[in-house]
Design a protein around this motif. Structure first.
Motif, PDB file in Angstrom:
ATOM      1  N   SER A 154       0.776  -1.152  -0.025  1.00  5.98           N
ATOM      2  CA  SER A 154      -0.205  -0.118  -0.019  1.00  5.98           C
ATOM      3  C   SER A 154       0.955   1.263  -0.132  1.00  5.98           C
ATOM      4  CB  SER A 154      -0.732  -0.053   1.316  1.00  5.98           C
ATOM      5  OG  SER A 154      -1.700   1.306   1.301  1.00  5.98           O
ATOM      6  N   HIS A 155       0.584   2.119  -0.622  1.00 11.87           N
ATOM      7  CA  HIS A 155       1.479   3.332  -0.719  1.00 11.87           C
ATOM      8  C   HIS A 155       0.329   4.627  -0.777  1.00 11.87           C
ATOM      9  CE1 HIS A 155       3.721   6.612  -3.187  1.00 11.87           C
ATOM     10  NE2 HIS A 155       3.850   6.562  -1.822  1.00 11.87           N
ATOM     11  N   GLU A 156       0.712   5.542   0.306  1.00  6.89           N
ATOM     12  CA  GLU A 156      -0.171   6.525   0.719  1.00  6.89           C
ATOM     13  C   GLU A 156       0.670   7.787   0.586  1.00  6.89           C
ATOM     14  OE1 GLU A 156      -2.774   8.520   0.708  1.00  6.89           O
ATOM     15  OE2 GLU A 156      -4.133   7.295   1.939  1.00  6.89           O
ATOM     16  N   LYS A 171      -0.323  11.025   0.241  1.00  4.65           N
ATOM     17  CA  LYS A 171      -0.742  12.139   1.016  1.00  4.65           C
ATOM     18  C   LYS A 171      -1.662  11.702   2.088  1.00  4.65           C
ATOM     19  CE  LYS A 171      -0.680  15.110  -2.972  1.00  4.65           C
ATOM     20  NZ  LYS A 171      -1.698  15.982  -4.021  1.00  4.65           N
ATOM     21  N   GLY A 172      -0.945  11.003   3.075  1.00  9.00           N
ATOM     22  CA  GLY A 172      -1.566  10.394   4.337  1.00  9.00           C
ATOM     23  C   GLY A 172      -1.757  11.330   5.266  1.00  9.00           C
ATOM     24  N   ASP A 202       4.023  10.754   3.627  1.00  4.36           N
ATOM     25  CA  ASP A 202       3.955   9.793   2.423  1.00  4.36           C
ATOM     26  C   ASP A 202       4.726   8.690   3.090  1.00  4.36           C
ATOM     27  OD1 ASP A 202       5.036   8.376   0.355  1.00  4.36           O
ATOM     28  OD2 ASP A 202       5.520  10.129  -0.857  1.00  4.36           O
ATOM     29  N   GLU A 238       4.967   3.938   2.508  1.00  2.00           N
ATOM     30  CA  GLU A 238       4.766   2.936   1.787  1.00  2.00           C
ATOM     31  C   GLU A 238       4.701   1.441   2.790  1.00  2.00           C
ATOM     32  OE1 GLU A 238       5.728   0.596  -2.589  1.00  2.00           O
ATOM     33  OE2 GLU A 238       6.936   2.482  -1.560  1.00  2.00           O
ATOM     34  N   PRO A 259      -6.771   4.260   5.913  1.00  2.00           N
ATOM     35  CA  PRO A 259      -6.902   3.757   4.643  1.00  2.00           C
ATOM     36  C   PRO A 259      -5.755   3.118   4.215  1.00  2.00           C
ATOM     37  CG  PRO A 259      -6.350   6.073   4.601  1.00  2.00           C
ATOM     38  CD  PRO A 259      -6.680   6.006   6.175  1.00  2.00           C
ATOM     39  N   LEU A 260      -6.003   2.072   3.482  1.00  2.00           N
ATOM     40  CA  LEU A 260      -4.987   1.088   2.936  1.00  2.00           C
ATOM     41  C   LEU A 260      -5.160   1.128   1.348  1.00  2.00           C
ATOM     42  CD1 LEU A 260      -4.993  -1.735   5.518  1.00  2.00           C
ATOM     43  CD2 LEU A 260      -3.010  -0.175   4.901  1.00  2.00           C
ATOM     44  N   PRO A 261      -4.778   2.070   0.744  1.00  2.00           N
ATOM     45  CA  PRO A 261      -5.043   2.178  -0.902  1.00  2.00           C
ATOM     46  C   PRO A 261      -4.275   0.964  -1.638  1.00  2.00           C
ATOM     47  CG  PRO A 261      -3.568   3.822  -0.049  1.00  2.00           C
ATOM     48  CD  PRO A 261      -4.213   3.350   1.249  1.00  2.00           C
ATOM     49  N   GLY A 293      -9.312  -0.214   3.402  1.00  2.00           N
ATOM     50  CA  GLY A 293      -8.663   0.305   4.966  1.00  2.00           C
ATOM     51  C   GLY A 293      -9.564  -0.335   5.954  1.00  2.00           C
TER      52      GLY A 293
END
Length: 315
Positions: free
Chosen positions: A42-44, A46-47, A59, A61, A279-281, A287
């Motif tokens: 998962s990469h966020e 703009k978390g 940011d 991963e 969230p876990l995009p 999420g």
């Protein structure tokens, strides 16, 4: 500590968090030594890590590494690469008697000689502390690329490496046992006092510890190895930044996070924040609803809304 009546809030290990500046060296280490498989990423960019105490846009991963049993059956090693902000180095040099999470452990199906050969230059030495009553002769401590100690316990009955335990150093074992009992853990071994020779784990003099292993009845393959150091005396503090390099928190499956919050928030010993959506995009889950707690020594324990139906039987 006053504690509410024990309730089975937690029913399984989900993952153990390990923070790093670069995830791939960690991935390669655990893949090559233990055969762990990358099953989710998962990469966020703009978390929002405010629920974890980090202000501003983040940011990061995340890589979820599983042993051969796979998701739903085994817990994962959650490698988090912190890009912005970067990982925070520990305030004090890591030592086996530092308070908080001290080591992650795996059972391995190799004899001690084969284990040493496979581990090569990562070997720190023998692992003298017990793991859930097992005879640990031949167990090794190795070190991963960011310096995390990994305890490898030979298991002649095993077919492949499997997540075994997490070692947590505590200033007061009885207090820690009472706290984890409320979450649903029961004592699997101990408490037992152990006196070890001078020089054990790098100590200048003799070593004295008291250990106890606790487990969840629905997930007996995994234990928390609670260890109170008498000599040398444990040092602190426990890291309090969610992006601290190395092992930082443990996540446990919970049937109903909101119900757990309603119960646990009545007692100041649990100091729990409100449930939040993380969230876990890029993952099938998208999420999860979680709640963060701190044990009596300050270790972060994350309760995650994952019903029993989402996990396979473990035993």
């Amino acid at each position: 500590m006053s504690a509410p009546a024990p309730l089975p809030h937690a029913h399984g290990i989900l993952h153990i968090n390990l923070n790093a500046a670069a995830a791939e060296p960690e991935h390669a280490f655990y893949r090559d030594l233990l055969g762990l498989n990358l099953r989710m990423r998962s990469h966020e960019p703009k978390g929002d890590a405010t629920p974890m105490g980090i202000d501003g846009i983040t940011d990061s991963e995340t890589l979820f590494l599983y042993d051969a049993r796979g998701p739903r059956v085994a817990g994962a090693l959650e490698i988090v690469q912190w890009n912005e902000p970067g990982p925070v180095a520990r305030a004090l040099p890591a030592a086996p008697w530092h308070l908080g999470i001290a080591a992650v452990g795996y059972r391995v199906p190799w004899a001690p000689e084969e284990l040493r050969r496979r581990a090569g230059g990562a070997v720190l030495g023998e692992a003298p502390l017990p793991v859930a009553g097992r005879a640990n002769q031949g167990a090794l401590r190795v070190q991963d690329p960011v310096g995390v100690p990994v305890e490898l316990v030979p298991d002649a009955d095993g077919e492949s490496p499997a997540l075994s335990h997490l070692r947590i150093n505590t200033a007061d074992l009885e207090r820690a046992l009472a706290w984890y009992r409320v979450l649903g853990f029961t004592v699997a071994d101990g408490p037992t006092r152990r006196d070890l020779p001078a020089g054990t784990l790098g100590a200048a003099g003799p070593v004295a510890v008291t250990t106890a292993a606790v487990a969840l009845s629905e997930d007996p393959t995994f234990t928390l190895e609670l260890t109170q150091w008498h000599t040398p005396e444990a040092v602190g503090p426990v890291p309090d930044r969610a992006n601290t390099q190395g092992l930082f928190r443990i996540a446990l499956a919970c049937e109903d996070v909101n119900a757990a919050h309603a119960e646990l928030s009545r007692d100041p010993a649990f100091g729990c924040g409100d449930p939040v959506w993380i969230p876990l995009p890029g993952t099938p889950l998208g999420g999860l609803t979680v709640m963060f707690l701190r044990d009596p020594d300050g270790v972060v324990v994350e309760l995650v809304a994952r019903p029993r139906s989402a996990l396979a039987a473990r035993g």
